[in-house]
Scaffold this active site. Structure first.
Site, PDB file in Angstrom:
ATOM      1  N   LYS A 161       0.794  -1.144   0.035  1.00 34.45           N
ATOM      2  CA  LYS A 161      -0.125  -0.124   0.116  1.00 34.45           C
ATOM      3  C   LYS A 161       0.852   1.296   0.010  1.00 34.45           C
ATOM      4  CE  LYS A 161      -2.662   2.156   3.882  1.00 34.45           C
ATOM      5  NZ  LYS A 161      -3.594   1.828   4.847  1.00 34.45           N
ATOM      6  N   LYS A 163       1.009   5.484   0.271  1.00 35.36           N
ATOM      7  CA  LYS A 163      -0.021   6.678   0.520  1.00 35.36           C
ATOM      8  C   LYS A 163       0.233   7.661  -0.838  1.00 35.36           C
ATOM      9  CE  LYS A 163      -1.066   5.800   4.748  1.00 35.36           C
ATOM     10  NZ  LYS A 163      -2.201   5.868   5.430  1.00 35.36           N
ATOM     11  N   ASP A 189      -3.628   4.716  -0.669  1.00 39.58           N
ATOM     12  CA  ASP A 189      -4.435   4.992   0.313  1.00 39.58           C
ATOM     13  C   ASP A 189      -4.227   6.508   0.460  1.00 39.58           C
ATOM     14  OD1 ASP A 189      -5.770   5.771   2.865  1.00 39.58           O
ATOM     15  OD2 ASP A 189      -4.473   4.551   4.097  1.00 39.58           O
ATOM     16  N   GLU A 214      -8.162   3.422  -1.203  1.00 38.12           N
ATOM     17  CA  GLU A 214      -8.638   3.481   0.266  1.00 38.12           C
ATOM     18  C   GLU A 214      -8.875   4.905   0.343  1.00 38.12           C
ATOM     19  OE1 GLU A 214      -5.903   1.695   3.135  1.00 38.12           O
ATOM     20  OE2 GLU A 214      -7.073   2.493   4.692  1.00 38.12           O
ATOM     21  N   ASP A 239     -12.007   3.630   4.958  1.00 36.30           N
ATOM     22  CA  ASP A 239     -11.349   3.741   6.359  1.00 36.30           C
ATOM     23  C   ASP A 239     -11.947   4.667   7.404  1.00 36.30           C
ATOM     24  OD1 ASP A 239      -9.420   3.933   8.481  1.00 36.30           O
ATOM     25  OD2 ASP A 239      -7.794   4.185   7.416  1.00 36.30           O
TER      26      ASP A 239
HETATM   27  O1  LIG Z   1       1.424   0.219   9.331  1.00 36.84           O
HETATM   28  C1  LIG Z   1       0.332   0.691   9.752  1.00 36.84           C
HETATM   29  O2  LIG Z   1       0.116   0.693  11.127  1.00 36.84           O
HETATM   30  C2  LIG Z   1      -0.621   1.406   8.787  1.00 36.84           C
HETATM   31  C3  LIG Z   1      -0.122   2.844   8.694  1.00 36.84           C
HETATM   32  C4  LIG Z   1      -1.202   3.613   7.975  1.00 36.84           C
HETATM   33  O3  LIG Z   1      -1.649   3.539   6.819  1.00 36.84           O
HETATM   34  C5  LIG Z   1      -1.994   4.643   8.913  1.00 36.84           C
HETATM   35  C6  LIG Z   1      -1.166   4.995   9.987  1.00 36.84           C
HETATM   36  C7  LIG Z   1      -1.561   5.923  10.799  1.00 36.84           C
HETATM   37  C8  LIG Z   1      -3.017   6.640  10.741  1.00 36.84           C
HETATM   38  C9  LIG Z   1      -3.682   6.000   9.616  1.00 36.84           C
HETATM   39  C10 LIG Z   1      -3.180   5.097   8.551  1.00 36.84           C
HETATM   40  C11 LIG Z   1      -4.261   4.520   7.780  1.00 36.84           C
HETATM   41  O4  LIG Z   1      -4.374   3.408   7.280  1.00 36.84           O
HETATM   42  O5  LIG Z   1      -4.883   5.541   7.053  1.00 36.84           O
HETATM   43 MG   LIG Z   2      -6.117   4.440   5.626  1.00 38.31          MG
END
Ligand SMILES: O=C(O)CCC(=O)c1ccccc1C(=O)O
Ligand SMILES: [Mg+2]
Length: 368
Positions: A161, A163, A189, A214, A239
């Site tokens: 995934k 960002k 995401d 996401e 999410d």
């Molecule tokens: O490795 C992880 O813990 C996921 C990290 C991650 O994507 C995230 C971390 C902090 C806040 C939101 C998100 C998310 O999934 O959007």
């Molecule tokens: Mg997320």
């Protein structure tokens, strides 16, 4: 079940590599380790609220306030039949799901330990192993991103995934596809960084055959997501928008998503997580376990919940060493095979607390 004592340890642990999303950068994770005591056992969990209200409305301080003022006094004078009672007793408290979840999940661990069964078993999990992926923040450069992707693919992670945010999106996805091809399970995401005005950009992503996108739109939206889903081939995963069973029902009914990311903290605990899981199963919506940059304690809960049967997509529950120089649990969360984490069979979460590491990163403690 009688809860005899509750303890909050506030910790701050440096991340091995800083993590950037569309809402900011985390270099050290501050969180609350929750311990609940009863009948000679201790249940552990983690309150995953962040230090600022950027992901949801909560903060560490707001969660501690709600817990201290509204949850703990009642909890200490209440007899619970099962951990499920917690969410009924405290359903009058609106939202503040991470405050609730930190305590509720610790009660689940305590319950499992008192009954000599694993947390996975207590929840009704039926998988001995779970498939896991990684979440990669917005890297300063494309080359830096590709290097990270390569490393995680070598470790066998089953979902990559990345960002994205406006301006750092199509070119990143394209670069990963060009370097690693279309066979790797890739997703993006956006953490709510787009609006329907960005439809053309989001549509461009379709050609890269992501397994999902996401939370592209607002954190509190399901209406525009349903419009967007009708315009996209790529499945939308929600999410931030899903806080409850009702939110999940409405999003599914509206066609706002085809997949749901379940985070125990975001939905108010394991009982609610399980209910959302069950609804999604009934409706043919696959789920996966998201992450909040947890320490090993929160991670252990994620592993247990991901052992439920409708968690069919690899979660963000990566190995301890992706995040921490030293984790607060023993053993570390490791990949037992490429991209696989073995679900512990020992009572409760199945990992021991490393008090030496807790002491090292401790900011403050409070006992009730
Ligand atoms: O490795 C992880 O813990 C996921 C990290 C991650 O994507 C995230 C971390 C902090 C806040 C939101 C998100 C998310 O999934 O959007
Ligand atoms: Mg997320």
């Amino acid at each position: 079940m009688k809860i005899e004592k509750v303890k909050f340890d506030r910790l701050k642990m440096p991340l091995l590599s800083s993590f950037q999303t569309s809402f900011g950068t985390v270099t050290a994770r501050e969180f609350v380790l929750v311990s609940v005591f009863g009948e000679g056992h201790v249940g552990y969990a983690e309150c995953v609220a962040m230090d600022a209200p950027v992901y949801n409305e909560e903060t560490i301080d707001s969660a501690l306030h709600v817990a201290e003022q509204f949850i703990i006094p009642k909890l200490l004078e209440t007899e619970l039949d099962t951990p499920e009672d917690f969410s009924t007793i405290f359903s009058w408290i609106r939202k503040n799901n991470m405050a609730k979840s930190g305590i509720e999940s610790a009660i689940w661990d305590l319950y499992a330990k008192q009954n000599g069964i694993s947390l996975s078993k207590a929840l009704g999990g039926n998988k001995e192993e779970i498939e896991v992926g990684v979440s990669i923040g917005i890297e300063p450069t494309v080359e830096g991103l590709l290097k990270k992707v390569e490393g995680f693919l070598e470790e066998g992670y089953k979902k990559i995934k990345i960002k994205i945010k406006p301006g750092v999106d199509v070119e990143r996805v394209k670069a990963v596809r060009e370097r690693f091809g279309y066979d790797i399970p890739l997703m993006a995401d956006a953490n709510s960084a787009y609006t329907l005005a960005d439809l053309e950009t989001l549509k461009q992503l379709d050609q890269y055959k992501l397994i999902m996108i996401e939370q592209p739109l607002a954190h509190d939206d399901i209406v525009d997501h349903s419009k967007l889903q009708r315009e996209l081939e790529t499945p939308i995963c929600l999410d931030e928008s899903i806080h409850s069973l009702e939110d999940a029902r409405k999003a599914i009914e509206l066609g706002s998503c085809k997949i749901i990311n379940i985070k125990i903290g975001r939905v108010g605990g394991l009982t609610q997580a399980k209910k959302i899981h069950d609804l999604c199963q009934e409706k043919g919506i696959p789920v996966w376990c998201g992450g909040m940059l947890e320490s090993g304690i929160g991670r252990a809960h994620n592993i247990a919940v991901a052992s439920l049967s409708n968690f069919t997509i690899p979660g963000d529950t990566s190995a301890s060493k992706k995040y921490w120089a030293e984790d607060i649990i023993e053993p570390d969360v490791v990949l037992s095979k490429p991209g696989i984490v073995t679900v512990p069979k020992e009572p409760g979460i199945g990992y021991k607390l490393r008090q030496d590491v807790v002491d090292k990163y401790l900011l403050s403690s409070k006992v009730y």
